[in-house]
Motif scaffolding. Structure first.
Motif, PDB file in Angstrom:
ATOM      1  N   ARG A 188       1.049  -5.207   3.613  1.00  0.00           N
ATOM      2  CA  ARG A 188       1.297  -5.276   5.055  1.00  0.00           C
ATOM      3  C   ARG A 188       0.981  -3.950   5.749  1.00  0.00           C
ATOM      4  O   ARG A 188       0.663  -3.914   6.940  1.00  0.00           O
ATOM      5  CB  ARG A 188       2.761  -5.636   5.332  1.00  0.00           C
ATOM      6  CG  ARG A 188       3.144  -7.058   4.990  1.00  0.00           C
ATOM      7  CD  ARG A 188       4.587  -7.340   5.407  1.00  0.00           C
ATOM      8  NE  ARG A 188       4.775  -7.131   6.830  1.00  0.00           N
ATOM      9  CZ  ARG A 188       5.656  -6.281   7.366  1.00  0.00           C
ATOM     10  NH1 ARG A 188       6.416  -5.536   6.578  1.00  0.00           N
ATOM     11  NH2 ARG A 188       5.768  -6.159   8.671  1.00  0.00           N
ATOM     12  N   HIS A 189       1.075  -2.870   4.995  1.00  0.00           N
ATOM     13  CA  HIS A 189       0.868  -1.535   5.560  1.00  0.00           C
ATOM     14  C   HIS A 189      -0.408  -0.879   5.031  1.00  0.00           C
ATOM     15  O   HIS A 189      -0.582   0.335   5.155  1.00  0.00           O
ATOM     16  CB  HIS A 189       2.080  -0.655   5.240  1.00  0.00           C
ATOM     17  CG  HIS A 189       3.378  -1.224   5.706  1.00  0.00           C
ATOM     18  ND1 HIS A 189       3.691  -1.399   7.033  1.00  0.00           N
ATOM     19  CD2 HIS A 189       4.452  -1.708   5.011  1.00  0.00           C
ATOM     20  CE1 HIS A 189       4.899  -1.939   7.148  1.00  0.00           C
ATOM     21  NE2 HIS A 189       5.376  -2.133   5.937  1.00  0.00           N
ATOM     22  N   ASP A 190      -1.306  -1.705   4.474  1.00  0.00           N
ATOM     23  CA  ASP A 190      -2.596  -1.206   3.961  1.00  0.00           C
ATOM     24  C   ASP A 190      -2.427  -0.113   2.923  1.00  0.00           C
ATOM     25  O   ASP A 190      -3.201   0.855   2.879  1.00  0.00           O
ATOM     26  CB  ASP A 190      -3.480  -0.703   5.109  1.00  0.00           C
ATOM     27  CG  ASP A 190      -3.834  -1.804   6.088  1.00  0.00           C
ATOM     28  OD1 ASP A 190      -4.185  -2.898   5.625  1.00  0.00           O
ATOM     29  OD2 ASP A 190      -3.740  -1.574   7.305  1.00  0.00           O
ATOM     30  N   LEU A 191      -1.412  -0.247   2.093  1.00  0.00           N
ATOM     31  CA  LEU A 191      -1.187   0.703   1.013  1.00  0.00           C
ATOM     32  C   LEU A 191      -1.582   0.064  -0.317  1.00  0.00           C
ATOM     33  O   LEU A 191      -1.394  -1.134  -0.525  1.00  0.00           O
ATOM     34  CB  LEU A 191       0.282   1.143   0.968  1.00  0.00           C
ATOM     35  CG  LEU A 191       0.762   1.922   2.201  1.00  0.00           C
ATOM     36  CD1 LEU A 191       2.259   2.159   2.139  1.00  0.00           C
ATOM     37  CD2 LEU A 191       0.019   3.250   2.327  1.00  0.00           C
ATOM     38  N   LEU A 192      -2.150   0.855  -1.193  1.00  0.00           N
ATOM     39  CA  LEU A 192      -2.661   0.378  -2.473  1.00  0.00           C
ATOM     40  C   LEU A 192      -1.679   0.706  -3.582  1.00  0.00           C
ATOM     41  O   LEU A 192      -1.303   1.868  -3.769  1.00  0.00           O
ATOM     42  CB  LEU A 192      -4.016   1.050  -2.748  1.00  0.00           C
ATOM     43  CG  LEU A 192      -4.857   0.517  -3.901  1.00  0.00           C
ATOM     44  CD1 LEU A 192      -5.196  -0.956  -3.678  1.00  0.00           C
ATOM     45  CD2 LEU A 192      -6.132   1.344  -4.030  1.00  0.00           C
TER      46      LEU A 192
ATOM     47  N   GLY B 199       6.901  -8.813  -4.949  1.00  0.00           N
ATOM     48  CA  GLY B 199       7.564  -8.538  -3.675  1.00  0.00           C
ATOM     49  C   GLY B 199       7.163  -7.197  -3.100  1.00  0.00           C
ATOM     50  O   GLY B 199       6.901  -7.062  -1.893  1.00  0.00           O
ATOM     51  N   LEU B 200       7.089  -6.178  -3.952  1.00  0.00           N
ATOM     52  CA  LEU B 200       6.682  -4.848  -3.512  1.00  0.00           C
ATOM     53  C   LEU B 200       5.227  -4.845  -3.070  1.00  0.00           C
ATOM     54  O   LEU B 200       4.875  -4.269  -2.032  1.00  0.00           O
ATOM     55  CB  LEU B 200       6.897  -3.843  -4.644  1.00  0.00           C
ATOM     56  CG  LEU B 200       6.391  -2.416  -4.401  1.00  0.00           C
ATOM     57  CD1 LEU B 200       7.110  -1.779  -3.215  1.00  0.00           C
ATOM     58  CD2 LEU B 200       6.567  -1.564  -5.652  1.00  0.00           C
ATOM     59  N   SER B 201       4.365  -5.502  -3.848  1.00  0.00           N
ATOM     60  CA  SER B 201       2.943  -5.540  -3.538  1.00  0.00           C
ATOM     61  C   SER B 201       2.672  -6.170  -2.177  1.00  0.00           C
ATOM     62  O   SER B 201       1.871  -5.670  -1.386  1.00  0.00           O
ATOM     63  CB  SER B 201       2.197  -6.319  -4.631  1.00  0.00           C
ATOM     64  OG  SER B 201       0.821  -6.408  -4.339  1.00  0.00           O
TER      65      SER B 201
END
Length: 335
Positions: free
Chosen positions: A89-93, A82-84
């Protein structure tokens, strides 16, 4: 081979370098036609975006850390998913680490994230994490969201569930089916979450005039094997027990194994309720009645809140409690 520059890509696409940069970072208002033209130029040139260099320029990376205390527990696998999805969605790794309840490992991971200019983190902190850890985290001024296990420090955001209500629901269900000899199996003796769940369990029994039996409240490690071991010892000594609420589904699956070995049939002469509603709960036979705490939604909510903090949201700390729900399946039978 010569290194392809951003300016060369911009020239080939007939746009500014700023436009190419926005396409790479998926930012700004750019028409679909322009975006496709830039992407085509990037593909034809073989340009590779240097995220490390961008991190150095911005003094902040696109990295987010997730620190868990037990990555082998299926509940945390679903929460991580869920977190991933929210981070993507926000282009965060997303980077994952496992503390295994070690304060030293936990500190090393946080230090590593800080050295790499991480923009935020989500933590299910190790048990007995000292106050000094939270104080240092605040001094570093990095967005940090606590999940499942609330921090002792109220200055942190928290996303979790109502553990007390969850076991109340589970215990009421067993009582409604006529059970009066009910055990509670699982959890660590020093766990604050277990204390909340025990509270919901025992208060519901007391409300019905039933005195909880201390010997029937047993601990176990978060594994099927230990759940089976503990259950076999308990039910051999107290065969009058006809039902149990388990601290976790993973423990309940072990209790099922023990009951089969002892010749007792789950859903017929023994009722069992888990906690978490992991995927396996619906797949075992009989399917496990459990308290669903929406693990994926906890992860998604934590990600949503973290991103807002990264973007500058400075509202007071939030405490998001997702309500549990009882999912009735065959492991309690139908009376």
């Amino acid at each position: 081979m010569a290194t392809i520059t951003l300016a060369q890509v911009a020239k080939n696409a007939g746009v500014s370098t700023a436009t190419v940069s926005m396409v790479l970072r998926n930012r700004g208002r750019i028409s679909q036609a322009t975006r496709e033209r830039v992407l085509k130029a990037l593909d034809e040139s073989g340009y590779v975006y240097n995220q490390t260099a961008a991190n150095l320029r911005n003094r902040r990376s696109n990295q987010v850390g997730l620190l868990l205390h037990d990555i082998t527990n299926p509940f945390y696998g679903e929460m991580t998913a869920g977190l991933s999805h929210e981070m993507e969605r926000h282009d965060l790794l997303l980077f994952l680490a496992n503390s295994e309840e070690s304060g030293e490992r936990q500190q090393k991971f946080v230090d590593s994230l800080m050295r790499n200019n991480a923009c935020g983190m989500v933590l299910c902190a190790a048990r007995e994490t000292p106050t000094s850890f939270y104080d240092a985290l605040k001094r570093r001024n990095i967005p940090a969201i606590m999940v499942v296990r609330p921090a002792s420090d109220p200055d942190f955001d928290y996303v979790g569930t109502d553990n007390f209500l969850g076991t109340q629901m589970a215990t009421r269900h067993l009582l409604s089916l006529g059970h009066r000899h009910i055990a509670f199996i699982g959890g660590n003796a020093s766990s604050g979450t277990r204390a909340q769940r025990i509270g919901g369990f025992t208060s519901t029994l007391l409300a019905q005039g039933i005195s909880p039996e201390p010997a029937w409240l047993v601990t176990s490690q978060a594994s099927q094997s230990d759940g089976a071991r503990v259950a076999q010892a308990l039910l051999t000594q107290y065969p009058q027990i006809t039902a149990a609420v388990c601290y976790q589904d993973i423990v309940a699956l072990g209790v099922m194994q023990a009951l089969r070995k002892m010749g007792r049939e789950v859903g017929r002469d023994f009722a069992l309720v888990g906690f978490d509603d992991i995927t396996e709960a619906a797949l075992v036979q009989p399917a496990l009645t459990t308290v669903s705490v929406a693990a994926k939604e906890i992860g998604r909510k934590a990600g949503e809140l973290l991103y807002s903090r990264i973007q500058g949201n400075d509202e007071p700390p939030q405490r998001i409690i997702l309500p549990p729900a009882l999912v009735v399946r065959e492991s309690c039978g139908f009376r």
